[in-house]
Design a protein around this motif. Structure first.
Motif, short mmCIF file in Angstrom:
data_model
loop_
_atom_site.label_atom_id
_atom_site.label_comp_id
_atom_site.label_asym_id
_atom_site.label_seq_id
_atom_site.Cartn_x
_atom_site.Cartn_y
_atom_site.Cartn_z
N ARG A 9 -12.30 34.90 33.03
CA ARG A 9 -11.81 33.53 33.12
C ARG A 9 -12.08 32.87 31.77
NH1 ARG A 9 -9.45 33.10 38.45
NH2 ARG A 9 -10.31 34.94 39.48
N VAL A 10 -11.04 32.31 31.17
CA VAL A 10 -11.15 31.77 29.82
C VAL A 10 -10.82 30.28 29.86
CG1 VAL A 10 -10.31 31.92 27.45
CG2 VAL A 10 -10.49 34.00 28.83
N ASP A 11 -11.78 29.46 29.46
CA ASP A 11 -11.58 28.02 29.39
C ASP A 11 -10.83 27.69 28.10
OD1 ASP A 11 -11.73 25.27 29.22
OD2 ASP A 11 -13.88 25.14 29.59
N VAL A 12 -9.61 27.15 28.24
CA VAL A 12 -8.81 26.81 27.06
C VAL A 12 -8.65 25.30 26.91
CG1 VAL A 12 -7.56 28.99 27.03
CG2 VAL A 12 -6.64 27.07 28.34
N GLY A 13 -9.50 24.54 27.60
CA GLY A 13 -9.46 23.08 27.45
C GLY A 13 -9.06 22.41 28.75
N ASP A 14 -7.75 22.21 28.94
CA ASP A 14 -7.30 21.49 30.14
C ASP A 14 -7.18 22.40 31.36
OD1 ASP A 14 -5.17 22.83 29.00
OD2 ASP A 14 -3.67 21.33 29.60
N VAL A 15 -7.15 23.71 31.15
CA VAL A 15 -7.11 24.66 32.26
C VAL A 15 -8.00 25.85 31.94
CG1 VAL A 15 -4.78 24.03 33.05
CG2 VAL A 15 -5.07 25.84 31.34
N PHE A 52 -3.23 48.52 20.33
CA PHE A 52 -3.40 47.08 20.24
C PHE A 52 -4.39 46.58 21.28
CE2 PHE A 52 0.95 48.12 18.95
CZ PHE A 52 1.02 47.53 17.69
N THR A 53 -4.92 45.39 21.03
CA THR A 53 -5.64 44.66 22.07
C THR A 53 -4.60 43.91 22.90
OG1 THR A 53 -7.60 44.39 20.68
CG2 THR A 53 -7.35 42.88 22.54
N VAL A 54 -4.44 44.30 24.14
CA VAL A 54 -3.41 43.74 25.01
C VAL A 54 -4.04 42.66 25.89
CG1 VAL A 54 -1.68 44.22 26.76
CG2 VAL A 54 -2.15 45.90 24.96
N VAL A 55 -3.44 41.48 25.86
CA VAL A 55 -3.96 40.33 26.61
C VAL A 55 -2.89 39.88 27.59
CG1 VAL A 55 -4.86 37.98 26.43
CG2 VAL A 55 -5.33 39.64 24.61
N CYS A 56 -3.24 39.84 28.88
CA CYS A 56 -2.30 39.47 29.94
C CYS A 56 -2.90 38.34 30.77
CB CYS A 56 -2.01 40.66 30.86
SG CYS A 56 -1.45 42.16 30.05
N PRO A 57 -2.52 37.09 30.53
CA PRO A 57 -3.04 35.99 31.35
C PRO A 57 -2.12 35.64 32.50
CG PRO A 57 -1.90 35.10 29.45
CD PRO A 57 -1.76 36.61 29.36
N ASP A 58 -2.69 35.03 33.54
CA ASP A 58 -1.88 34.21 34.42
C ASP A 58 -1.60 32.93 33.63
OD1 ASP A 58 -2.18 36.02 36.47
OD2 ASP A 58 -3.61 34.83 37.62
N THR A 59 -0.34 32.64 33.34
CA THR A 59 -0.06 31.44 32.57
C THR A 59 -0.50 30.20 33.35
OG1 THR A 59 2.21 31.34 33.40
CG2 THR A 59 1.84 32.52 31.34
N ARG A 60 -0.69 29.11 32.65
CA ARG A 60 -1.26 27.91 33.27
C ARG A 60 -0.45 27.48 34.49
NH1 ARG A 60 -2.05 23.40 29.80
NH2 ARG A 60 -0.99 21.97 31.22
N GLY A 61 -1.17 27.28 35.59
CA GLY A 61 -0.52 26.91 36.84
C GLY A 61 -0.15 28.07 37.73
N TYR A 62 0.01 29.25 37.17
CA TYR A 62 0.45 30.43 37.93
C TYR A 62 -0.76 31.24 38.38
CZ TYR A 62 5.37 29.84 36.49
OH TYR A 62 6.64 29.38 36.30
N GLY A 63 -0.55 32.05 39.43
CA GLY A 63 -1.59 32.97 39.87
C GLY A 63 -2.91 32.27 40.14
N GLU A 64 -3.97 32.80 39.55
CA GLU A 64 -5.30 32.23 39.75
C GLU A 64 -5.78 31.41 38.57
OE1 GLU A 64 -8.11 35.10 41.19
OE2 GLU A 64 -6.70 35.92 42.67
N SER A 65 -4.91 31.13 37.60
CA SER A 65 -5.26 30.15 36.57
C SER A 65 -5.25 28.77 37.20
CB SER A 65 -4.26 30.21 35.40
OG SER A 65 -4.42 31.42 34.67
N THR A 66 -6.07 27.86 36.67
CA THR A 66 -6.15 26.54 37.29
C THR A 66 -4.87 25.75 37.03
OG1 THR A 66 -7.31 25.65 35.36
CG2 THR A 66 -8.67 26.48 37.16
N LYS A 67 -4.68 24.73 37.85
CA LYS A 67 -3.42 24.00 37.87
C LYS A 67 -3.55 22.68 37.12
CE LYS A 67 -3.02 27.26 40.92
NZ LYS A 67 -2.77 28.60 40.42
#
Length: 236
Positions: A9-15, A52-67
């Motif tokens: 879980r990565v805190d990017v500020g607003d989500v 490569f270092t592969v990074v796959c997030p749930d984009t903001r609002g989607y999946g289990e990323s916060t809304k």
């Protein structure tokens, strides 16, 4: 699924984003579309992770990323709207329906499985058991549904305004750009020359169709992975 990858879980500020990452080397960011989560990449991500270092997030609002909270503006879409005709409006009517207030949530949350074609087209056999479970959990979360719809509301509002401002200012993507699209989807039918759509927005463009349906990461994962592998040496 995602053998050798970490889940954080990565805190990017607003989500706070749910992020799967693995491999080593220069970073490659893989972003999913509606209504998927990052797990749609489970068959693609391990392939470029060899280099490569592969990074796959749930984009903001989607999946289990916060809304993010809803606001009045619902803070590259403009081109699609400028080219919209009756065929596009019929085939992709949900773009305009999703942008309306309240009613889309009511329709989807009434029966998420029916709306998103669970079993009919989105089954464990087609998506893979764990990817399917993650997708289904997301579409049954009303907060996630609301946030996904806000993404479309932004597309017809603030995102379009930003695109129009960029076009008026003559701004372009100046890094090398690779455009891939699904040959068994309707993009070429709607637009003809798919690369032509992007030429006015880029300075260094290449791309081609992939033999797949709409969700190429699930239908034909080896092809987009190979296309990325062939593209990146040109960007160095």
């Amino acid at each position: 699924m995602f053998d050798g990858f970490s889940l954080d879980r990565v805190d990017v500020g607003d989500v706070t984003l749910r992020v799967r990452h693995g491999g080593s080397g220069p970073p490659v960011l893989l972003l999913h579309g509606h209504p998927r989560t990052h797990t749609t990449w489970y068959r693609v991500a391990p392939l470029p992770a060899e280099r490569f270092t592969v990074v796959c997030p749930d984009t903001r609002g989607y999946g289990e990323s916060t809304k993010p909270a809803t606001d009045g503006e619902h803070t590259p879409i403009g081109e699609a709207l400028a080219r919209c005709d009756a065929r596009f409006a019929q085939a992709w009517y949900h773009w305009f329906f999703f942008a309306q207030p309240d009613k889309p949530e009511q329709a989807i949350n009434h029966d998420p499985d029916a709306w998103y074609g669970v079993a009919a087209k989105n089954s464990p056999e087609r998506l893979g058991a764990e990817n399917f479970a993650d997708f289904r959990r997301a579409i049954h979360d009303p907060d996630t549904v609301r946030a996904m719809l806000d993404d479309y509301r932004a597309g017809l509002g603030v995102d379009r305004a930003h695109d129009d401002a960029d076009r008026a200012a003559g701004r372009r993507i100046t890094c090398p750009a690779l455009v891939l699209w699904s040959s068994r989807d309707d993009l070429a039918d709607l637009y003809g020359d798919v690369l032509g759509v992007w030429r006015d927005w880029t300075t260094d463009l290449r791309g081609h169709a992939i033999d797949s349906g709409h969700h190429m990461a699930e239908d034909n994962p080896e092809a987009p992975a190979a296309a990325l592998a062939g593209f990146f040496p040109h960007t160095g």
